[in-house]
Every structure is written in structure tokens, then in C-alpha cells.
Write a protein that holds these residues in place. Structure first.
Motif, PDB file in Angstrom:
ATOM      1  N   GLY A   9      41.242  41.554  46.769  1.00 16.26           N
ATOM      2  CA  GLY A   9      41.386  40.129  46.511  1.00 16.26           C
ATOM      3  C   GLY A   9      42.464  39.519  47.379  1.00 16.26           C
ATOM      4  N   ARG A  38      33.247  37.430  37.272  1.00 17.74           N
ATOM      5  CA  ARG A  38      34.437  36.642  37.567  1.00 17.74           C
ATOM      6  C   ARG A  38      34.744  35.711  36.400  1.00 17.74           C
ATOM      7  NH1 ARG A  38      32.051  32.798  42.442  1.00 17.74           N
ATOM      8  NH2 ARG A  38      30.725  31.456  41.140  1.00 17.74           N
ATOM      9  N   THR A  90      37.044  30.500  43.326  1.00 18.08           N
ATOM     10  CA  THR A  90      38.351  30.962  42.867  1.00 18.08           C
ATOM     11  C   THR A  90      38.266  31.474  41.432  1.00 18.08           C
ATOM     12  OG1 THR A  90      39.571  29.463  44.319  1.00 18.08           O
ATOM     13  CG2 THR A  90      40.709  30.250  42.348  1.00 18.08           C
ATOM     14  N   VAL A  92      39.410  35.328  38.819  1.00 16.25           N
ATOM     15  CA  VAL A  92      39.719  36.748  38.782  1.00 16.25           C
ATOM     16  C   VAL A  92      38.381  37.491  38.758  1.00 16.25           C
ATOM     17  CG1 VAL A  92      40.801  38.619  37.492  1.00 16.25           C
ATOM     18  CG2 VAL A  92      41.878  36.355  37.544  1.00 16.25           C
ATOM     19  N   THR A 117      40.977  41.442  40.005  1.00 18.04           N
ATOM     20  CA  THR A 117      41.686  41.084  41.226  1.00 18.04           C
ATOM     21  C   THR A 117      41.502  39.592  41.485  1.00 18.04           C
ATOM     22  OG1 THR A 117      42.008  41.649  43.574  1.00 18.04           O
ATOM     23  CG2 THR A 117      39.744  41.670  42.770  1.00 18.04           C
ATOM     24  N   GLN A 118      42.572  38.936  41.836  1.00 20.16           N
ATOM     25  CA  GLN A 118      42.537  37.482  42.020  1.00 20.16           C
ATOM     26  C   GLN A 118      41.961  37.122  43.382  1.00 20.16           C
ATOM     27  OE1 GLN A 118      43.603  34.859  39.822  1.00 20.16           O
ATOM     28  NE2 GLN A 118      42.616  33.586  41.387  1.00 20.16           N
ATOM     29  N   THR A 120      41.486  33.611  45.527  1.00 21.07           N
ATOM     30  CA  THR A 120      41.819  32.195  45.586  1.00 21.07           C
ATOM     31  C   THR A 120      41.307  31.624  46.904  1.00 21.07           C
ATOM     32  OG1 THR A 120      43.805  32.543  44.245  1.00 21.07           O
ATOM     33  CG2 THR A 120      43.650  30.480  45.479  1.00 21.07           C
TER      34      THR A 120
END
Length: 123
Positions: A9, A38, A90, A92, A117-118, A120
Motif C-alpha cells: 500500500g 476494501r 482510497t 484500507v 494496508t492503506q 491513498t
């Protein structure tokens, strides 16, 4: 028991690409379905992509043509390639593995999750 560990990520500009990886603690031949979910702030967790035994895949409409799920059997890993990313991607991201055990009592399904995992995407 299956343990999953995600990586990959990060922060990316709109239009960019990222590849998420998920390492499984067992042979992925023992996993009936592998998937990526997500969860954005204030929203429910949603299925992004999944692949079943035999290689059958399915994708959320919002990512069709942009994301691709794949596996590496030798490394016991599966991936989510994300292209043409948009700010609305966007969230997680979590990898998921489902195993099935057939018993005299019937079919039992077990779900396992990575830690998340983020991702963005900036506009």
C-alpha cells in the motif's frame, strides 16, 4: 489456520498504479477462494476482486478493467494490480482467504484476513 500478510500500500497520484501483495502461510492450493476487500472511512467493507480454484475471477464493477487479481502458486502469494487509480479507490485494503473443510456434519467454511494496508489516491 491460514495467516495472511499484506504489503504494497501507499500514497499515489490519480492515474497511477500500485500492486498489493498477500503472503499466505500455507499452500494456496489449500485455499478455495482468495480475495481483496476494501473499506473506506464510514463505509462497509466491500469485495474488490476474488479468484477461485480453477482461476475463475470476479471484480467489483467499479474496478473492472483497472484492477487484476493474480496468484503465484510457487510463492504462496496473491496480488492485486491496481491501475488508473482514482481518489475513490482510497481505502484500507484487506486480503482474504477462504478454506473449505468437508466433514460428516457438512461443509465448513473458514475465512482468514490480513491486517490491512492503506491505499491513498490523491487528486
Amino acid at each position: 489456520q491460514v495467516q495472511l500478510a499484506e504489503s504494497g500500500g501507499g500514497l499515489v497520484q490519480a492515474g497511477g498504479s500500485l500492486r498489493l501483495s498477500c503472503a499466505a502461510s500455507t499452500s494456496i492450493f489449500r485455499i478455495n477462494r482468495m480475495g481483496w476487500y476494501r473499506q473506506a472511512p464510514g463505509k462497509q467493507r466491500e469485495l474488490v476482486a476474488a479468484i477461485r480454484s480453477g482461476g475463475i475471477t470476479n471484480y467489483a464493477d467499479s474496478v473492472k478493467g483497472r484492477f487484476a487479481i493474480s496468484t503465484d502458486n510457487a510463492k504462496n502469494m496473491f496480488y492485486l494490480q491496481m491501475n488508473s487509480l482514482k481518489p475513490e479507490d482510497t481505502a484500507v485494503y484487506y486480503c482474504n482467504a477462504m478454506t473449505v473443510v468437508l466433514t460428516t456434519a457438512g461443509r465448513l467454511e473458514y475465512d482468514y484476513w490480513g491486517q490491512g494496508t492503506q491505499v491513498t489516491v490523491s487528486s
